[in-house]
Design a protein around this motif. Structure first.
Motif, PDB file in Angstrom:
ATOM      1  N   UNK A 160       4.191  83.868  44.514  1.00  0.00           N
ATOM      2  CA  UNK A 160       5.563  83.168  44.584  1.00  0.00           C
ATOM      3  C   UNK A 160       6.002  83.041  45.939  1.00  0.00           C
ATOM      4  N   UNK A 161       5.639  84.003  46.771  1.00  0.00           N
ATOM      5  CA  UNK A 161       5.987  83.774  48.241  1.00  0.00           C
ATOM      6  C   UNK A 161       5.326  82.380  48.973  1.00  0.00           C
ATOM      7  N   UNK A 162       3.982  82.502  48.570  1.00  0.00           N
ATOM      8  CA  UNK A 162       3.063  81.407  49.005  1.00  0.00           C
ATOM      9  C   UNK A 162       3.557  80.150  48.528  1.00  0.00           C
ATOM     10  N   UNK A 163       3.977  79.985  47.258  1.00  0.00           N
ATOM     11  CA  UNK A 163       4.486  78.856  46.869  1.00  0.00           C
ATOM     12  C   UNK A 163       5.807  78.259  47.474  1.00  0.00           C
ATOM     13  N   UNK A 164       6.752  79.438  47.660  1.00  0.00           N
ATOM     14  CA  UNK A 164       8.126  79.109  48.185  1.00  0.00           C
ATOM     15  C   UNK A 164       7.882  78.575  49.708  1.00  0.00           C
ATOM     16  N   UNK A 165       6.779  79.091  50.374  1.00  0.00           N
ATOM     17  CA  UNK A 165       6.559  78.816  51.507  1.00  0.00           C
ATOM     18  C   UNK A 165       5.896  77.242  51.790  1.00  0.00           C
ATOM     19  N   UNK A 166       5.021  77.129  50.942  1.00  0.00           N
ATOM     20  CA  UNK A 166       4.601  75.715  51.034  1.00  0.00           C
ATOM     21  C   UNK A 166       5.130  74.681  50.684  1.00  0.00           C
ATOM     22  N   UNK A 167       6.330  74.931  49.756  1.00  0.00           N
ATOM     23  CA  UNK A 167       6.993  73.775  49.108  1.00  0.00           C
ATOM     24  C   UNK A 167       8.396  73.845  49.706  1.00  0.00           C
ATOM     25  N   UNK A 168       8.632  74.847  50.539  1.00  0.00           N
ATOM     26  CA  UNK A 168      10.217  74.958  51.013  1.00  0.00           C
ATOM     27  C   UNK A 168      11.115  75.007  49.833  1.00  0.00           C
ATOM     28  N   UNK A 169      10.969  75.571  48.768  1.00  0.00           N
ATOM     29  CA  UNK A 169      11.905  75.673  47.804  1.00  0.00           C
ATOM     30  C   UNK A 169      11.997  77.320  47.391  1.00  0.00           C
ATOM     31  N   UNK A 170      12.964  77.441  46.322  1.00  0.00           N
ATOM     32  CA  UNK A 170      13.042  78.653  45.809  1.00  0.00           C
ATOM     33  C   UNK A 170      12.295  78.833  44.429  1.00  0.00           C
ATOM     34  N   UNK A 171      11.653  80.122  44.362  1.00  0.00           N
ATOM     35  CA  UNK A 171      10.662  80.183  43.207  1.00  0.00           C
ATOM     36  C   UNK A 171      11.293  81.416  42.158  1.00  0.00           C
ATOM     37  N   UNK A 172      11.466  81.136  40.964  1.00  0.00           N
ATOM     38  CA  UNK A 172      11.995  82.033  39.973  1.00  0.00           C
ATOM     39  C   UNK A 172      10.621  82.602  39.274  1.00  0.00           C
ATOM     40  N   UNK A 173      10.277  83.927  39.782  1.00  0.00           N
ATOM     41  CA  UNK A 173       9.126  84.652  39.439  1.00  0.00           C
ATOM     42  C   UNK A 173       9.335  85.285  38.155  1.00  0.00           C
ATOM     43  N   UNK A 174       8.418  84.992  37.068  1.00  0.00           N
ATOM     44  CA  UNK A 174       8.827  85.700  35.822  1.00  0.00           C
ATOM     45  C   UNK A 174       7.585  86.464  35.377  1.00  0.00           C
ATOM     46  N   UNK A 175       7.970  87.926  35.147  1.00  0.00           N
ATOM     47  CA  UNK A 175       7.083  88.771  34.757  1.00  0.00           C
ATOM     48  C   UNK A 175       6.770  88.847  33.215  1.00  0.00           C
ATOM     49  N   UNK A 176       7.014  87.945  32.557  1.00  0.00           N
ATOM     50  CA  UNK A 176       6.987  88.138  30.984  1.00  0.00           C
ATOM     51  C   UNK A 176       5.623  88.129  30.618  1.00  0.00           C
TER      52      UNK A 176
END
Length: 477
Positions: A160-176
């Motif tokens: 999730x941190x990698x995606x947030x950094x690459x796209x400059x956005x917030x990520x809702x990480x779901x543990x379901x």
């Protein structure tokens, strides 16, 4: 403000996922939901049968139709299906620039099958850069970062941190998709990791969970909540929606969640207490309408001596009724109700002075048996000390006269023998007081025990029967 939230997604004719789920989620959080359809999906709780994707020109027309007319506060994006559809949505977002954009990257089916080709997956990765929040499940997160599906929380956080950094956005990480009794989620953005703990709900009815959560987040953000606060609120709602899902009994497979579970306990489909009592006394009310006194009063053919007798008895009744209303004011639990009953008591005395004493000599008047029976009933209820039962007992004098007056209004000429009396019956101010008395009775019934509600019903029914006897008395002397 009521947020106006647009869902851009596919359909689900069983209502559990896609735009149908989005609209329910938006409504659950007080938003106004709108939808532009990307794909028509023939599916149910057992699986997808067929997908029809309309021409992208039609999707463009839908999006423009909304944004040309409506100020949009948030957009939730779900199933897109192809690179061409992604391009249309991206172009529209760039031109329109909605304040909040939530992207649920629908890329992996529940079965684990990939739903998009390589070109479409690349287009969705690019679309993430336009979003304020991306809400992938763990398999979708893995596709977006080009890694294997995370098997533990720490790995998922890193992705999730990698995606947030690459796209400059917030990520809702779901543990379901992880295992264990706990099911944590988190907002991952440039400011860090904002975890929201949660317990796992053991249910097979999870259809549309991702769609529903993302649209809930979009609506809460449109209300002004920061992403971490929105997730806390949405997760509490989603847990309850999963817990109540089995009660829906929708389909034979993995059913939908209960989007409106928080609203349902407050939903009252039964008629109000006062409306139910009104219906229960329909036979007595019919006898009132058929009473010779009432028919003669309406036609103007009523014997004047009978009317004079009625006025005298009504004068005596209103004196006692005013005392009973004053007692209701003393027992009322809320200030506004105290004021209402006190004003009604004063109004009774004013009516006595203006309408009765101008027609009747009150000297040596004695109550007739019907009058004494009615006032005795009122005072007995008043002495019992139950505010709810007392309200029920006084209500028929409001609603019965209001009903008669409403039906008589406009049926007589100014030279009618009893025009002043008929006009008083149809007074709109008294009608408003009658409606308020009914509202107060309904509130008292909602707060009352079963035994008290039964006593209220008995008091109301007896008052209605005594009203009939009161009307019959002038012609039975």
């Amino acid at each position: 403000m009521i947020p106006r939230v647009l869902s851009i997604a596919g359909t689900d004719p069983t209502g559990g996922a896609g735009v149908q789920a989005d609209l329910k989620s938006i409504s659950a959080f007080g938003g106004y939901g709108m939808a532009a359809v990307t794909a028509l999906v023939a599916q149910n709780t057992l699986g997808v049968r067929e997908v029809h994707v309309p021409p992208t020109d039609f999707l463009t027309a839908q999006l423009r139709a909304v944004s040309d007319d409506v100020e949009i506060d948030a957009v939730k994006i779900g199933m897109l299906g192809s690179a061409e559809v992604v391009a249309v949505v991206a172009q529209w977002l760039t031109a329109t620039r909605p304040p909040v954009i939530v992207l649920d990257p629908v890329m992996i089916a529940t079965s684990g099958d990939r739903l998009l080709d390589a070109d479409a997956e690349a287009a969705v990765r690019d679309l993430c850069r336009l979003a304020d929040l991306v809400t992938p499940n763990l398999p979708e997160l893995a596709v977006l970062v080009g890694e294997p599906v995370a098997a533990d929380w720490d790995t998922a956080v890193a992705q999730a941190q990698a995606l947030a950094a690459r796209t400059d956005t917030a990520v809702l990480l779901k543990g379901g998709h992880l295992t264990g009794e706990e099911s944590p989620d988190a907002i991952v953005d440039a400011a860090g990791i904002h975890p929201v703990p949660g317990r796992r709900v053991a249910t097979p009815h999870t259809h549309g969970t991702g769609c529903s959560l993302s649209s809930a987040m979009a609506t809460l953000a449109a209300h002004g909540l920061p992403w971490p606060d929105a997730l806390v609120r949405a997760k509490r709602w989603l847990t309850g929606a999963l817990e109540n899902a089995a009660e829906l009994h929708v389909g034979r497979g993995n059913g939908p969640i209960d989007h409106l579970h928080e609203l349902r306990p407050n939903l009252d489909l039964a008629p109000s207490w006062s409306a139910a009592r009104w219906e229960d006394t329909a036979a007595v009310r019919a006898d009132v309408d058929d009473c010779a006194f009432v028919r003669g009063l309406a036609s103007g053919d009523l014997d004047r001596a009978a009317f004079t007798f009625y006025l005298g008895q009504d004068l005596l009744y209103l004196r006692e009724y005013a005392r009973v209303l004053a007692r209701a004011a003393a027992l009322a639990p809320r200030t506004e109700e105290q004021r209402f009953w006190a004003a009604a008591s004063v109004s009774c005395l004013a009516e006595e002075a203006t309408l009765h004493e101008s027609h009747v000599d009150a000297t040596d008047l004695a109550p007739a048996p019907a009058t004494a029976a009615y006032t005795d009933h009122m005072h007995a209820v008043s002495a019992g000390g139950s505010y709810a039962v007392l309200v029920a007992a006084v209500l028929p004098c409001f609603v019965l006269y209001t009903d008669i007056g409403a039906r008589w209004r406009g049926t007589f000429t100014p030279d009618h023998a009893y025009a002043d009396w008929l006009t008083a019956y149809g007074d709109e101010t008294f009608g408003a007081s009658s409606a308020e008395a009914s509202r107060i009775a309904d509130a008292a019934a909602r707060d009352a025990s079963l035994a008290t509600r039964a006593a209220m019903a008995r008091a109301y029914a007896r008052s209605m029967r005594l009203e009939l006897a009161f009307f019959e008395a002038p012609l039975q002397r």
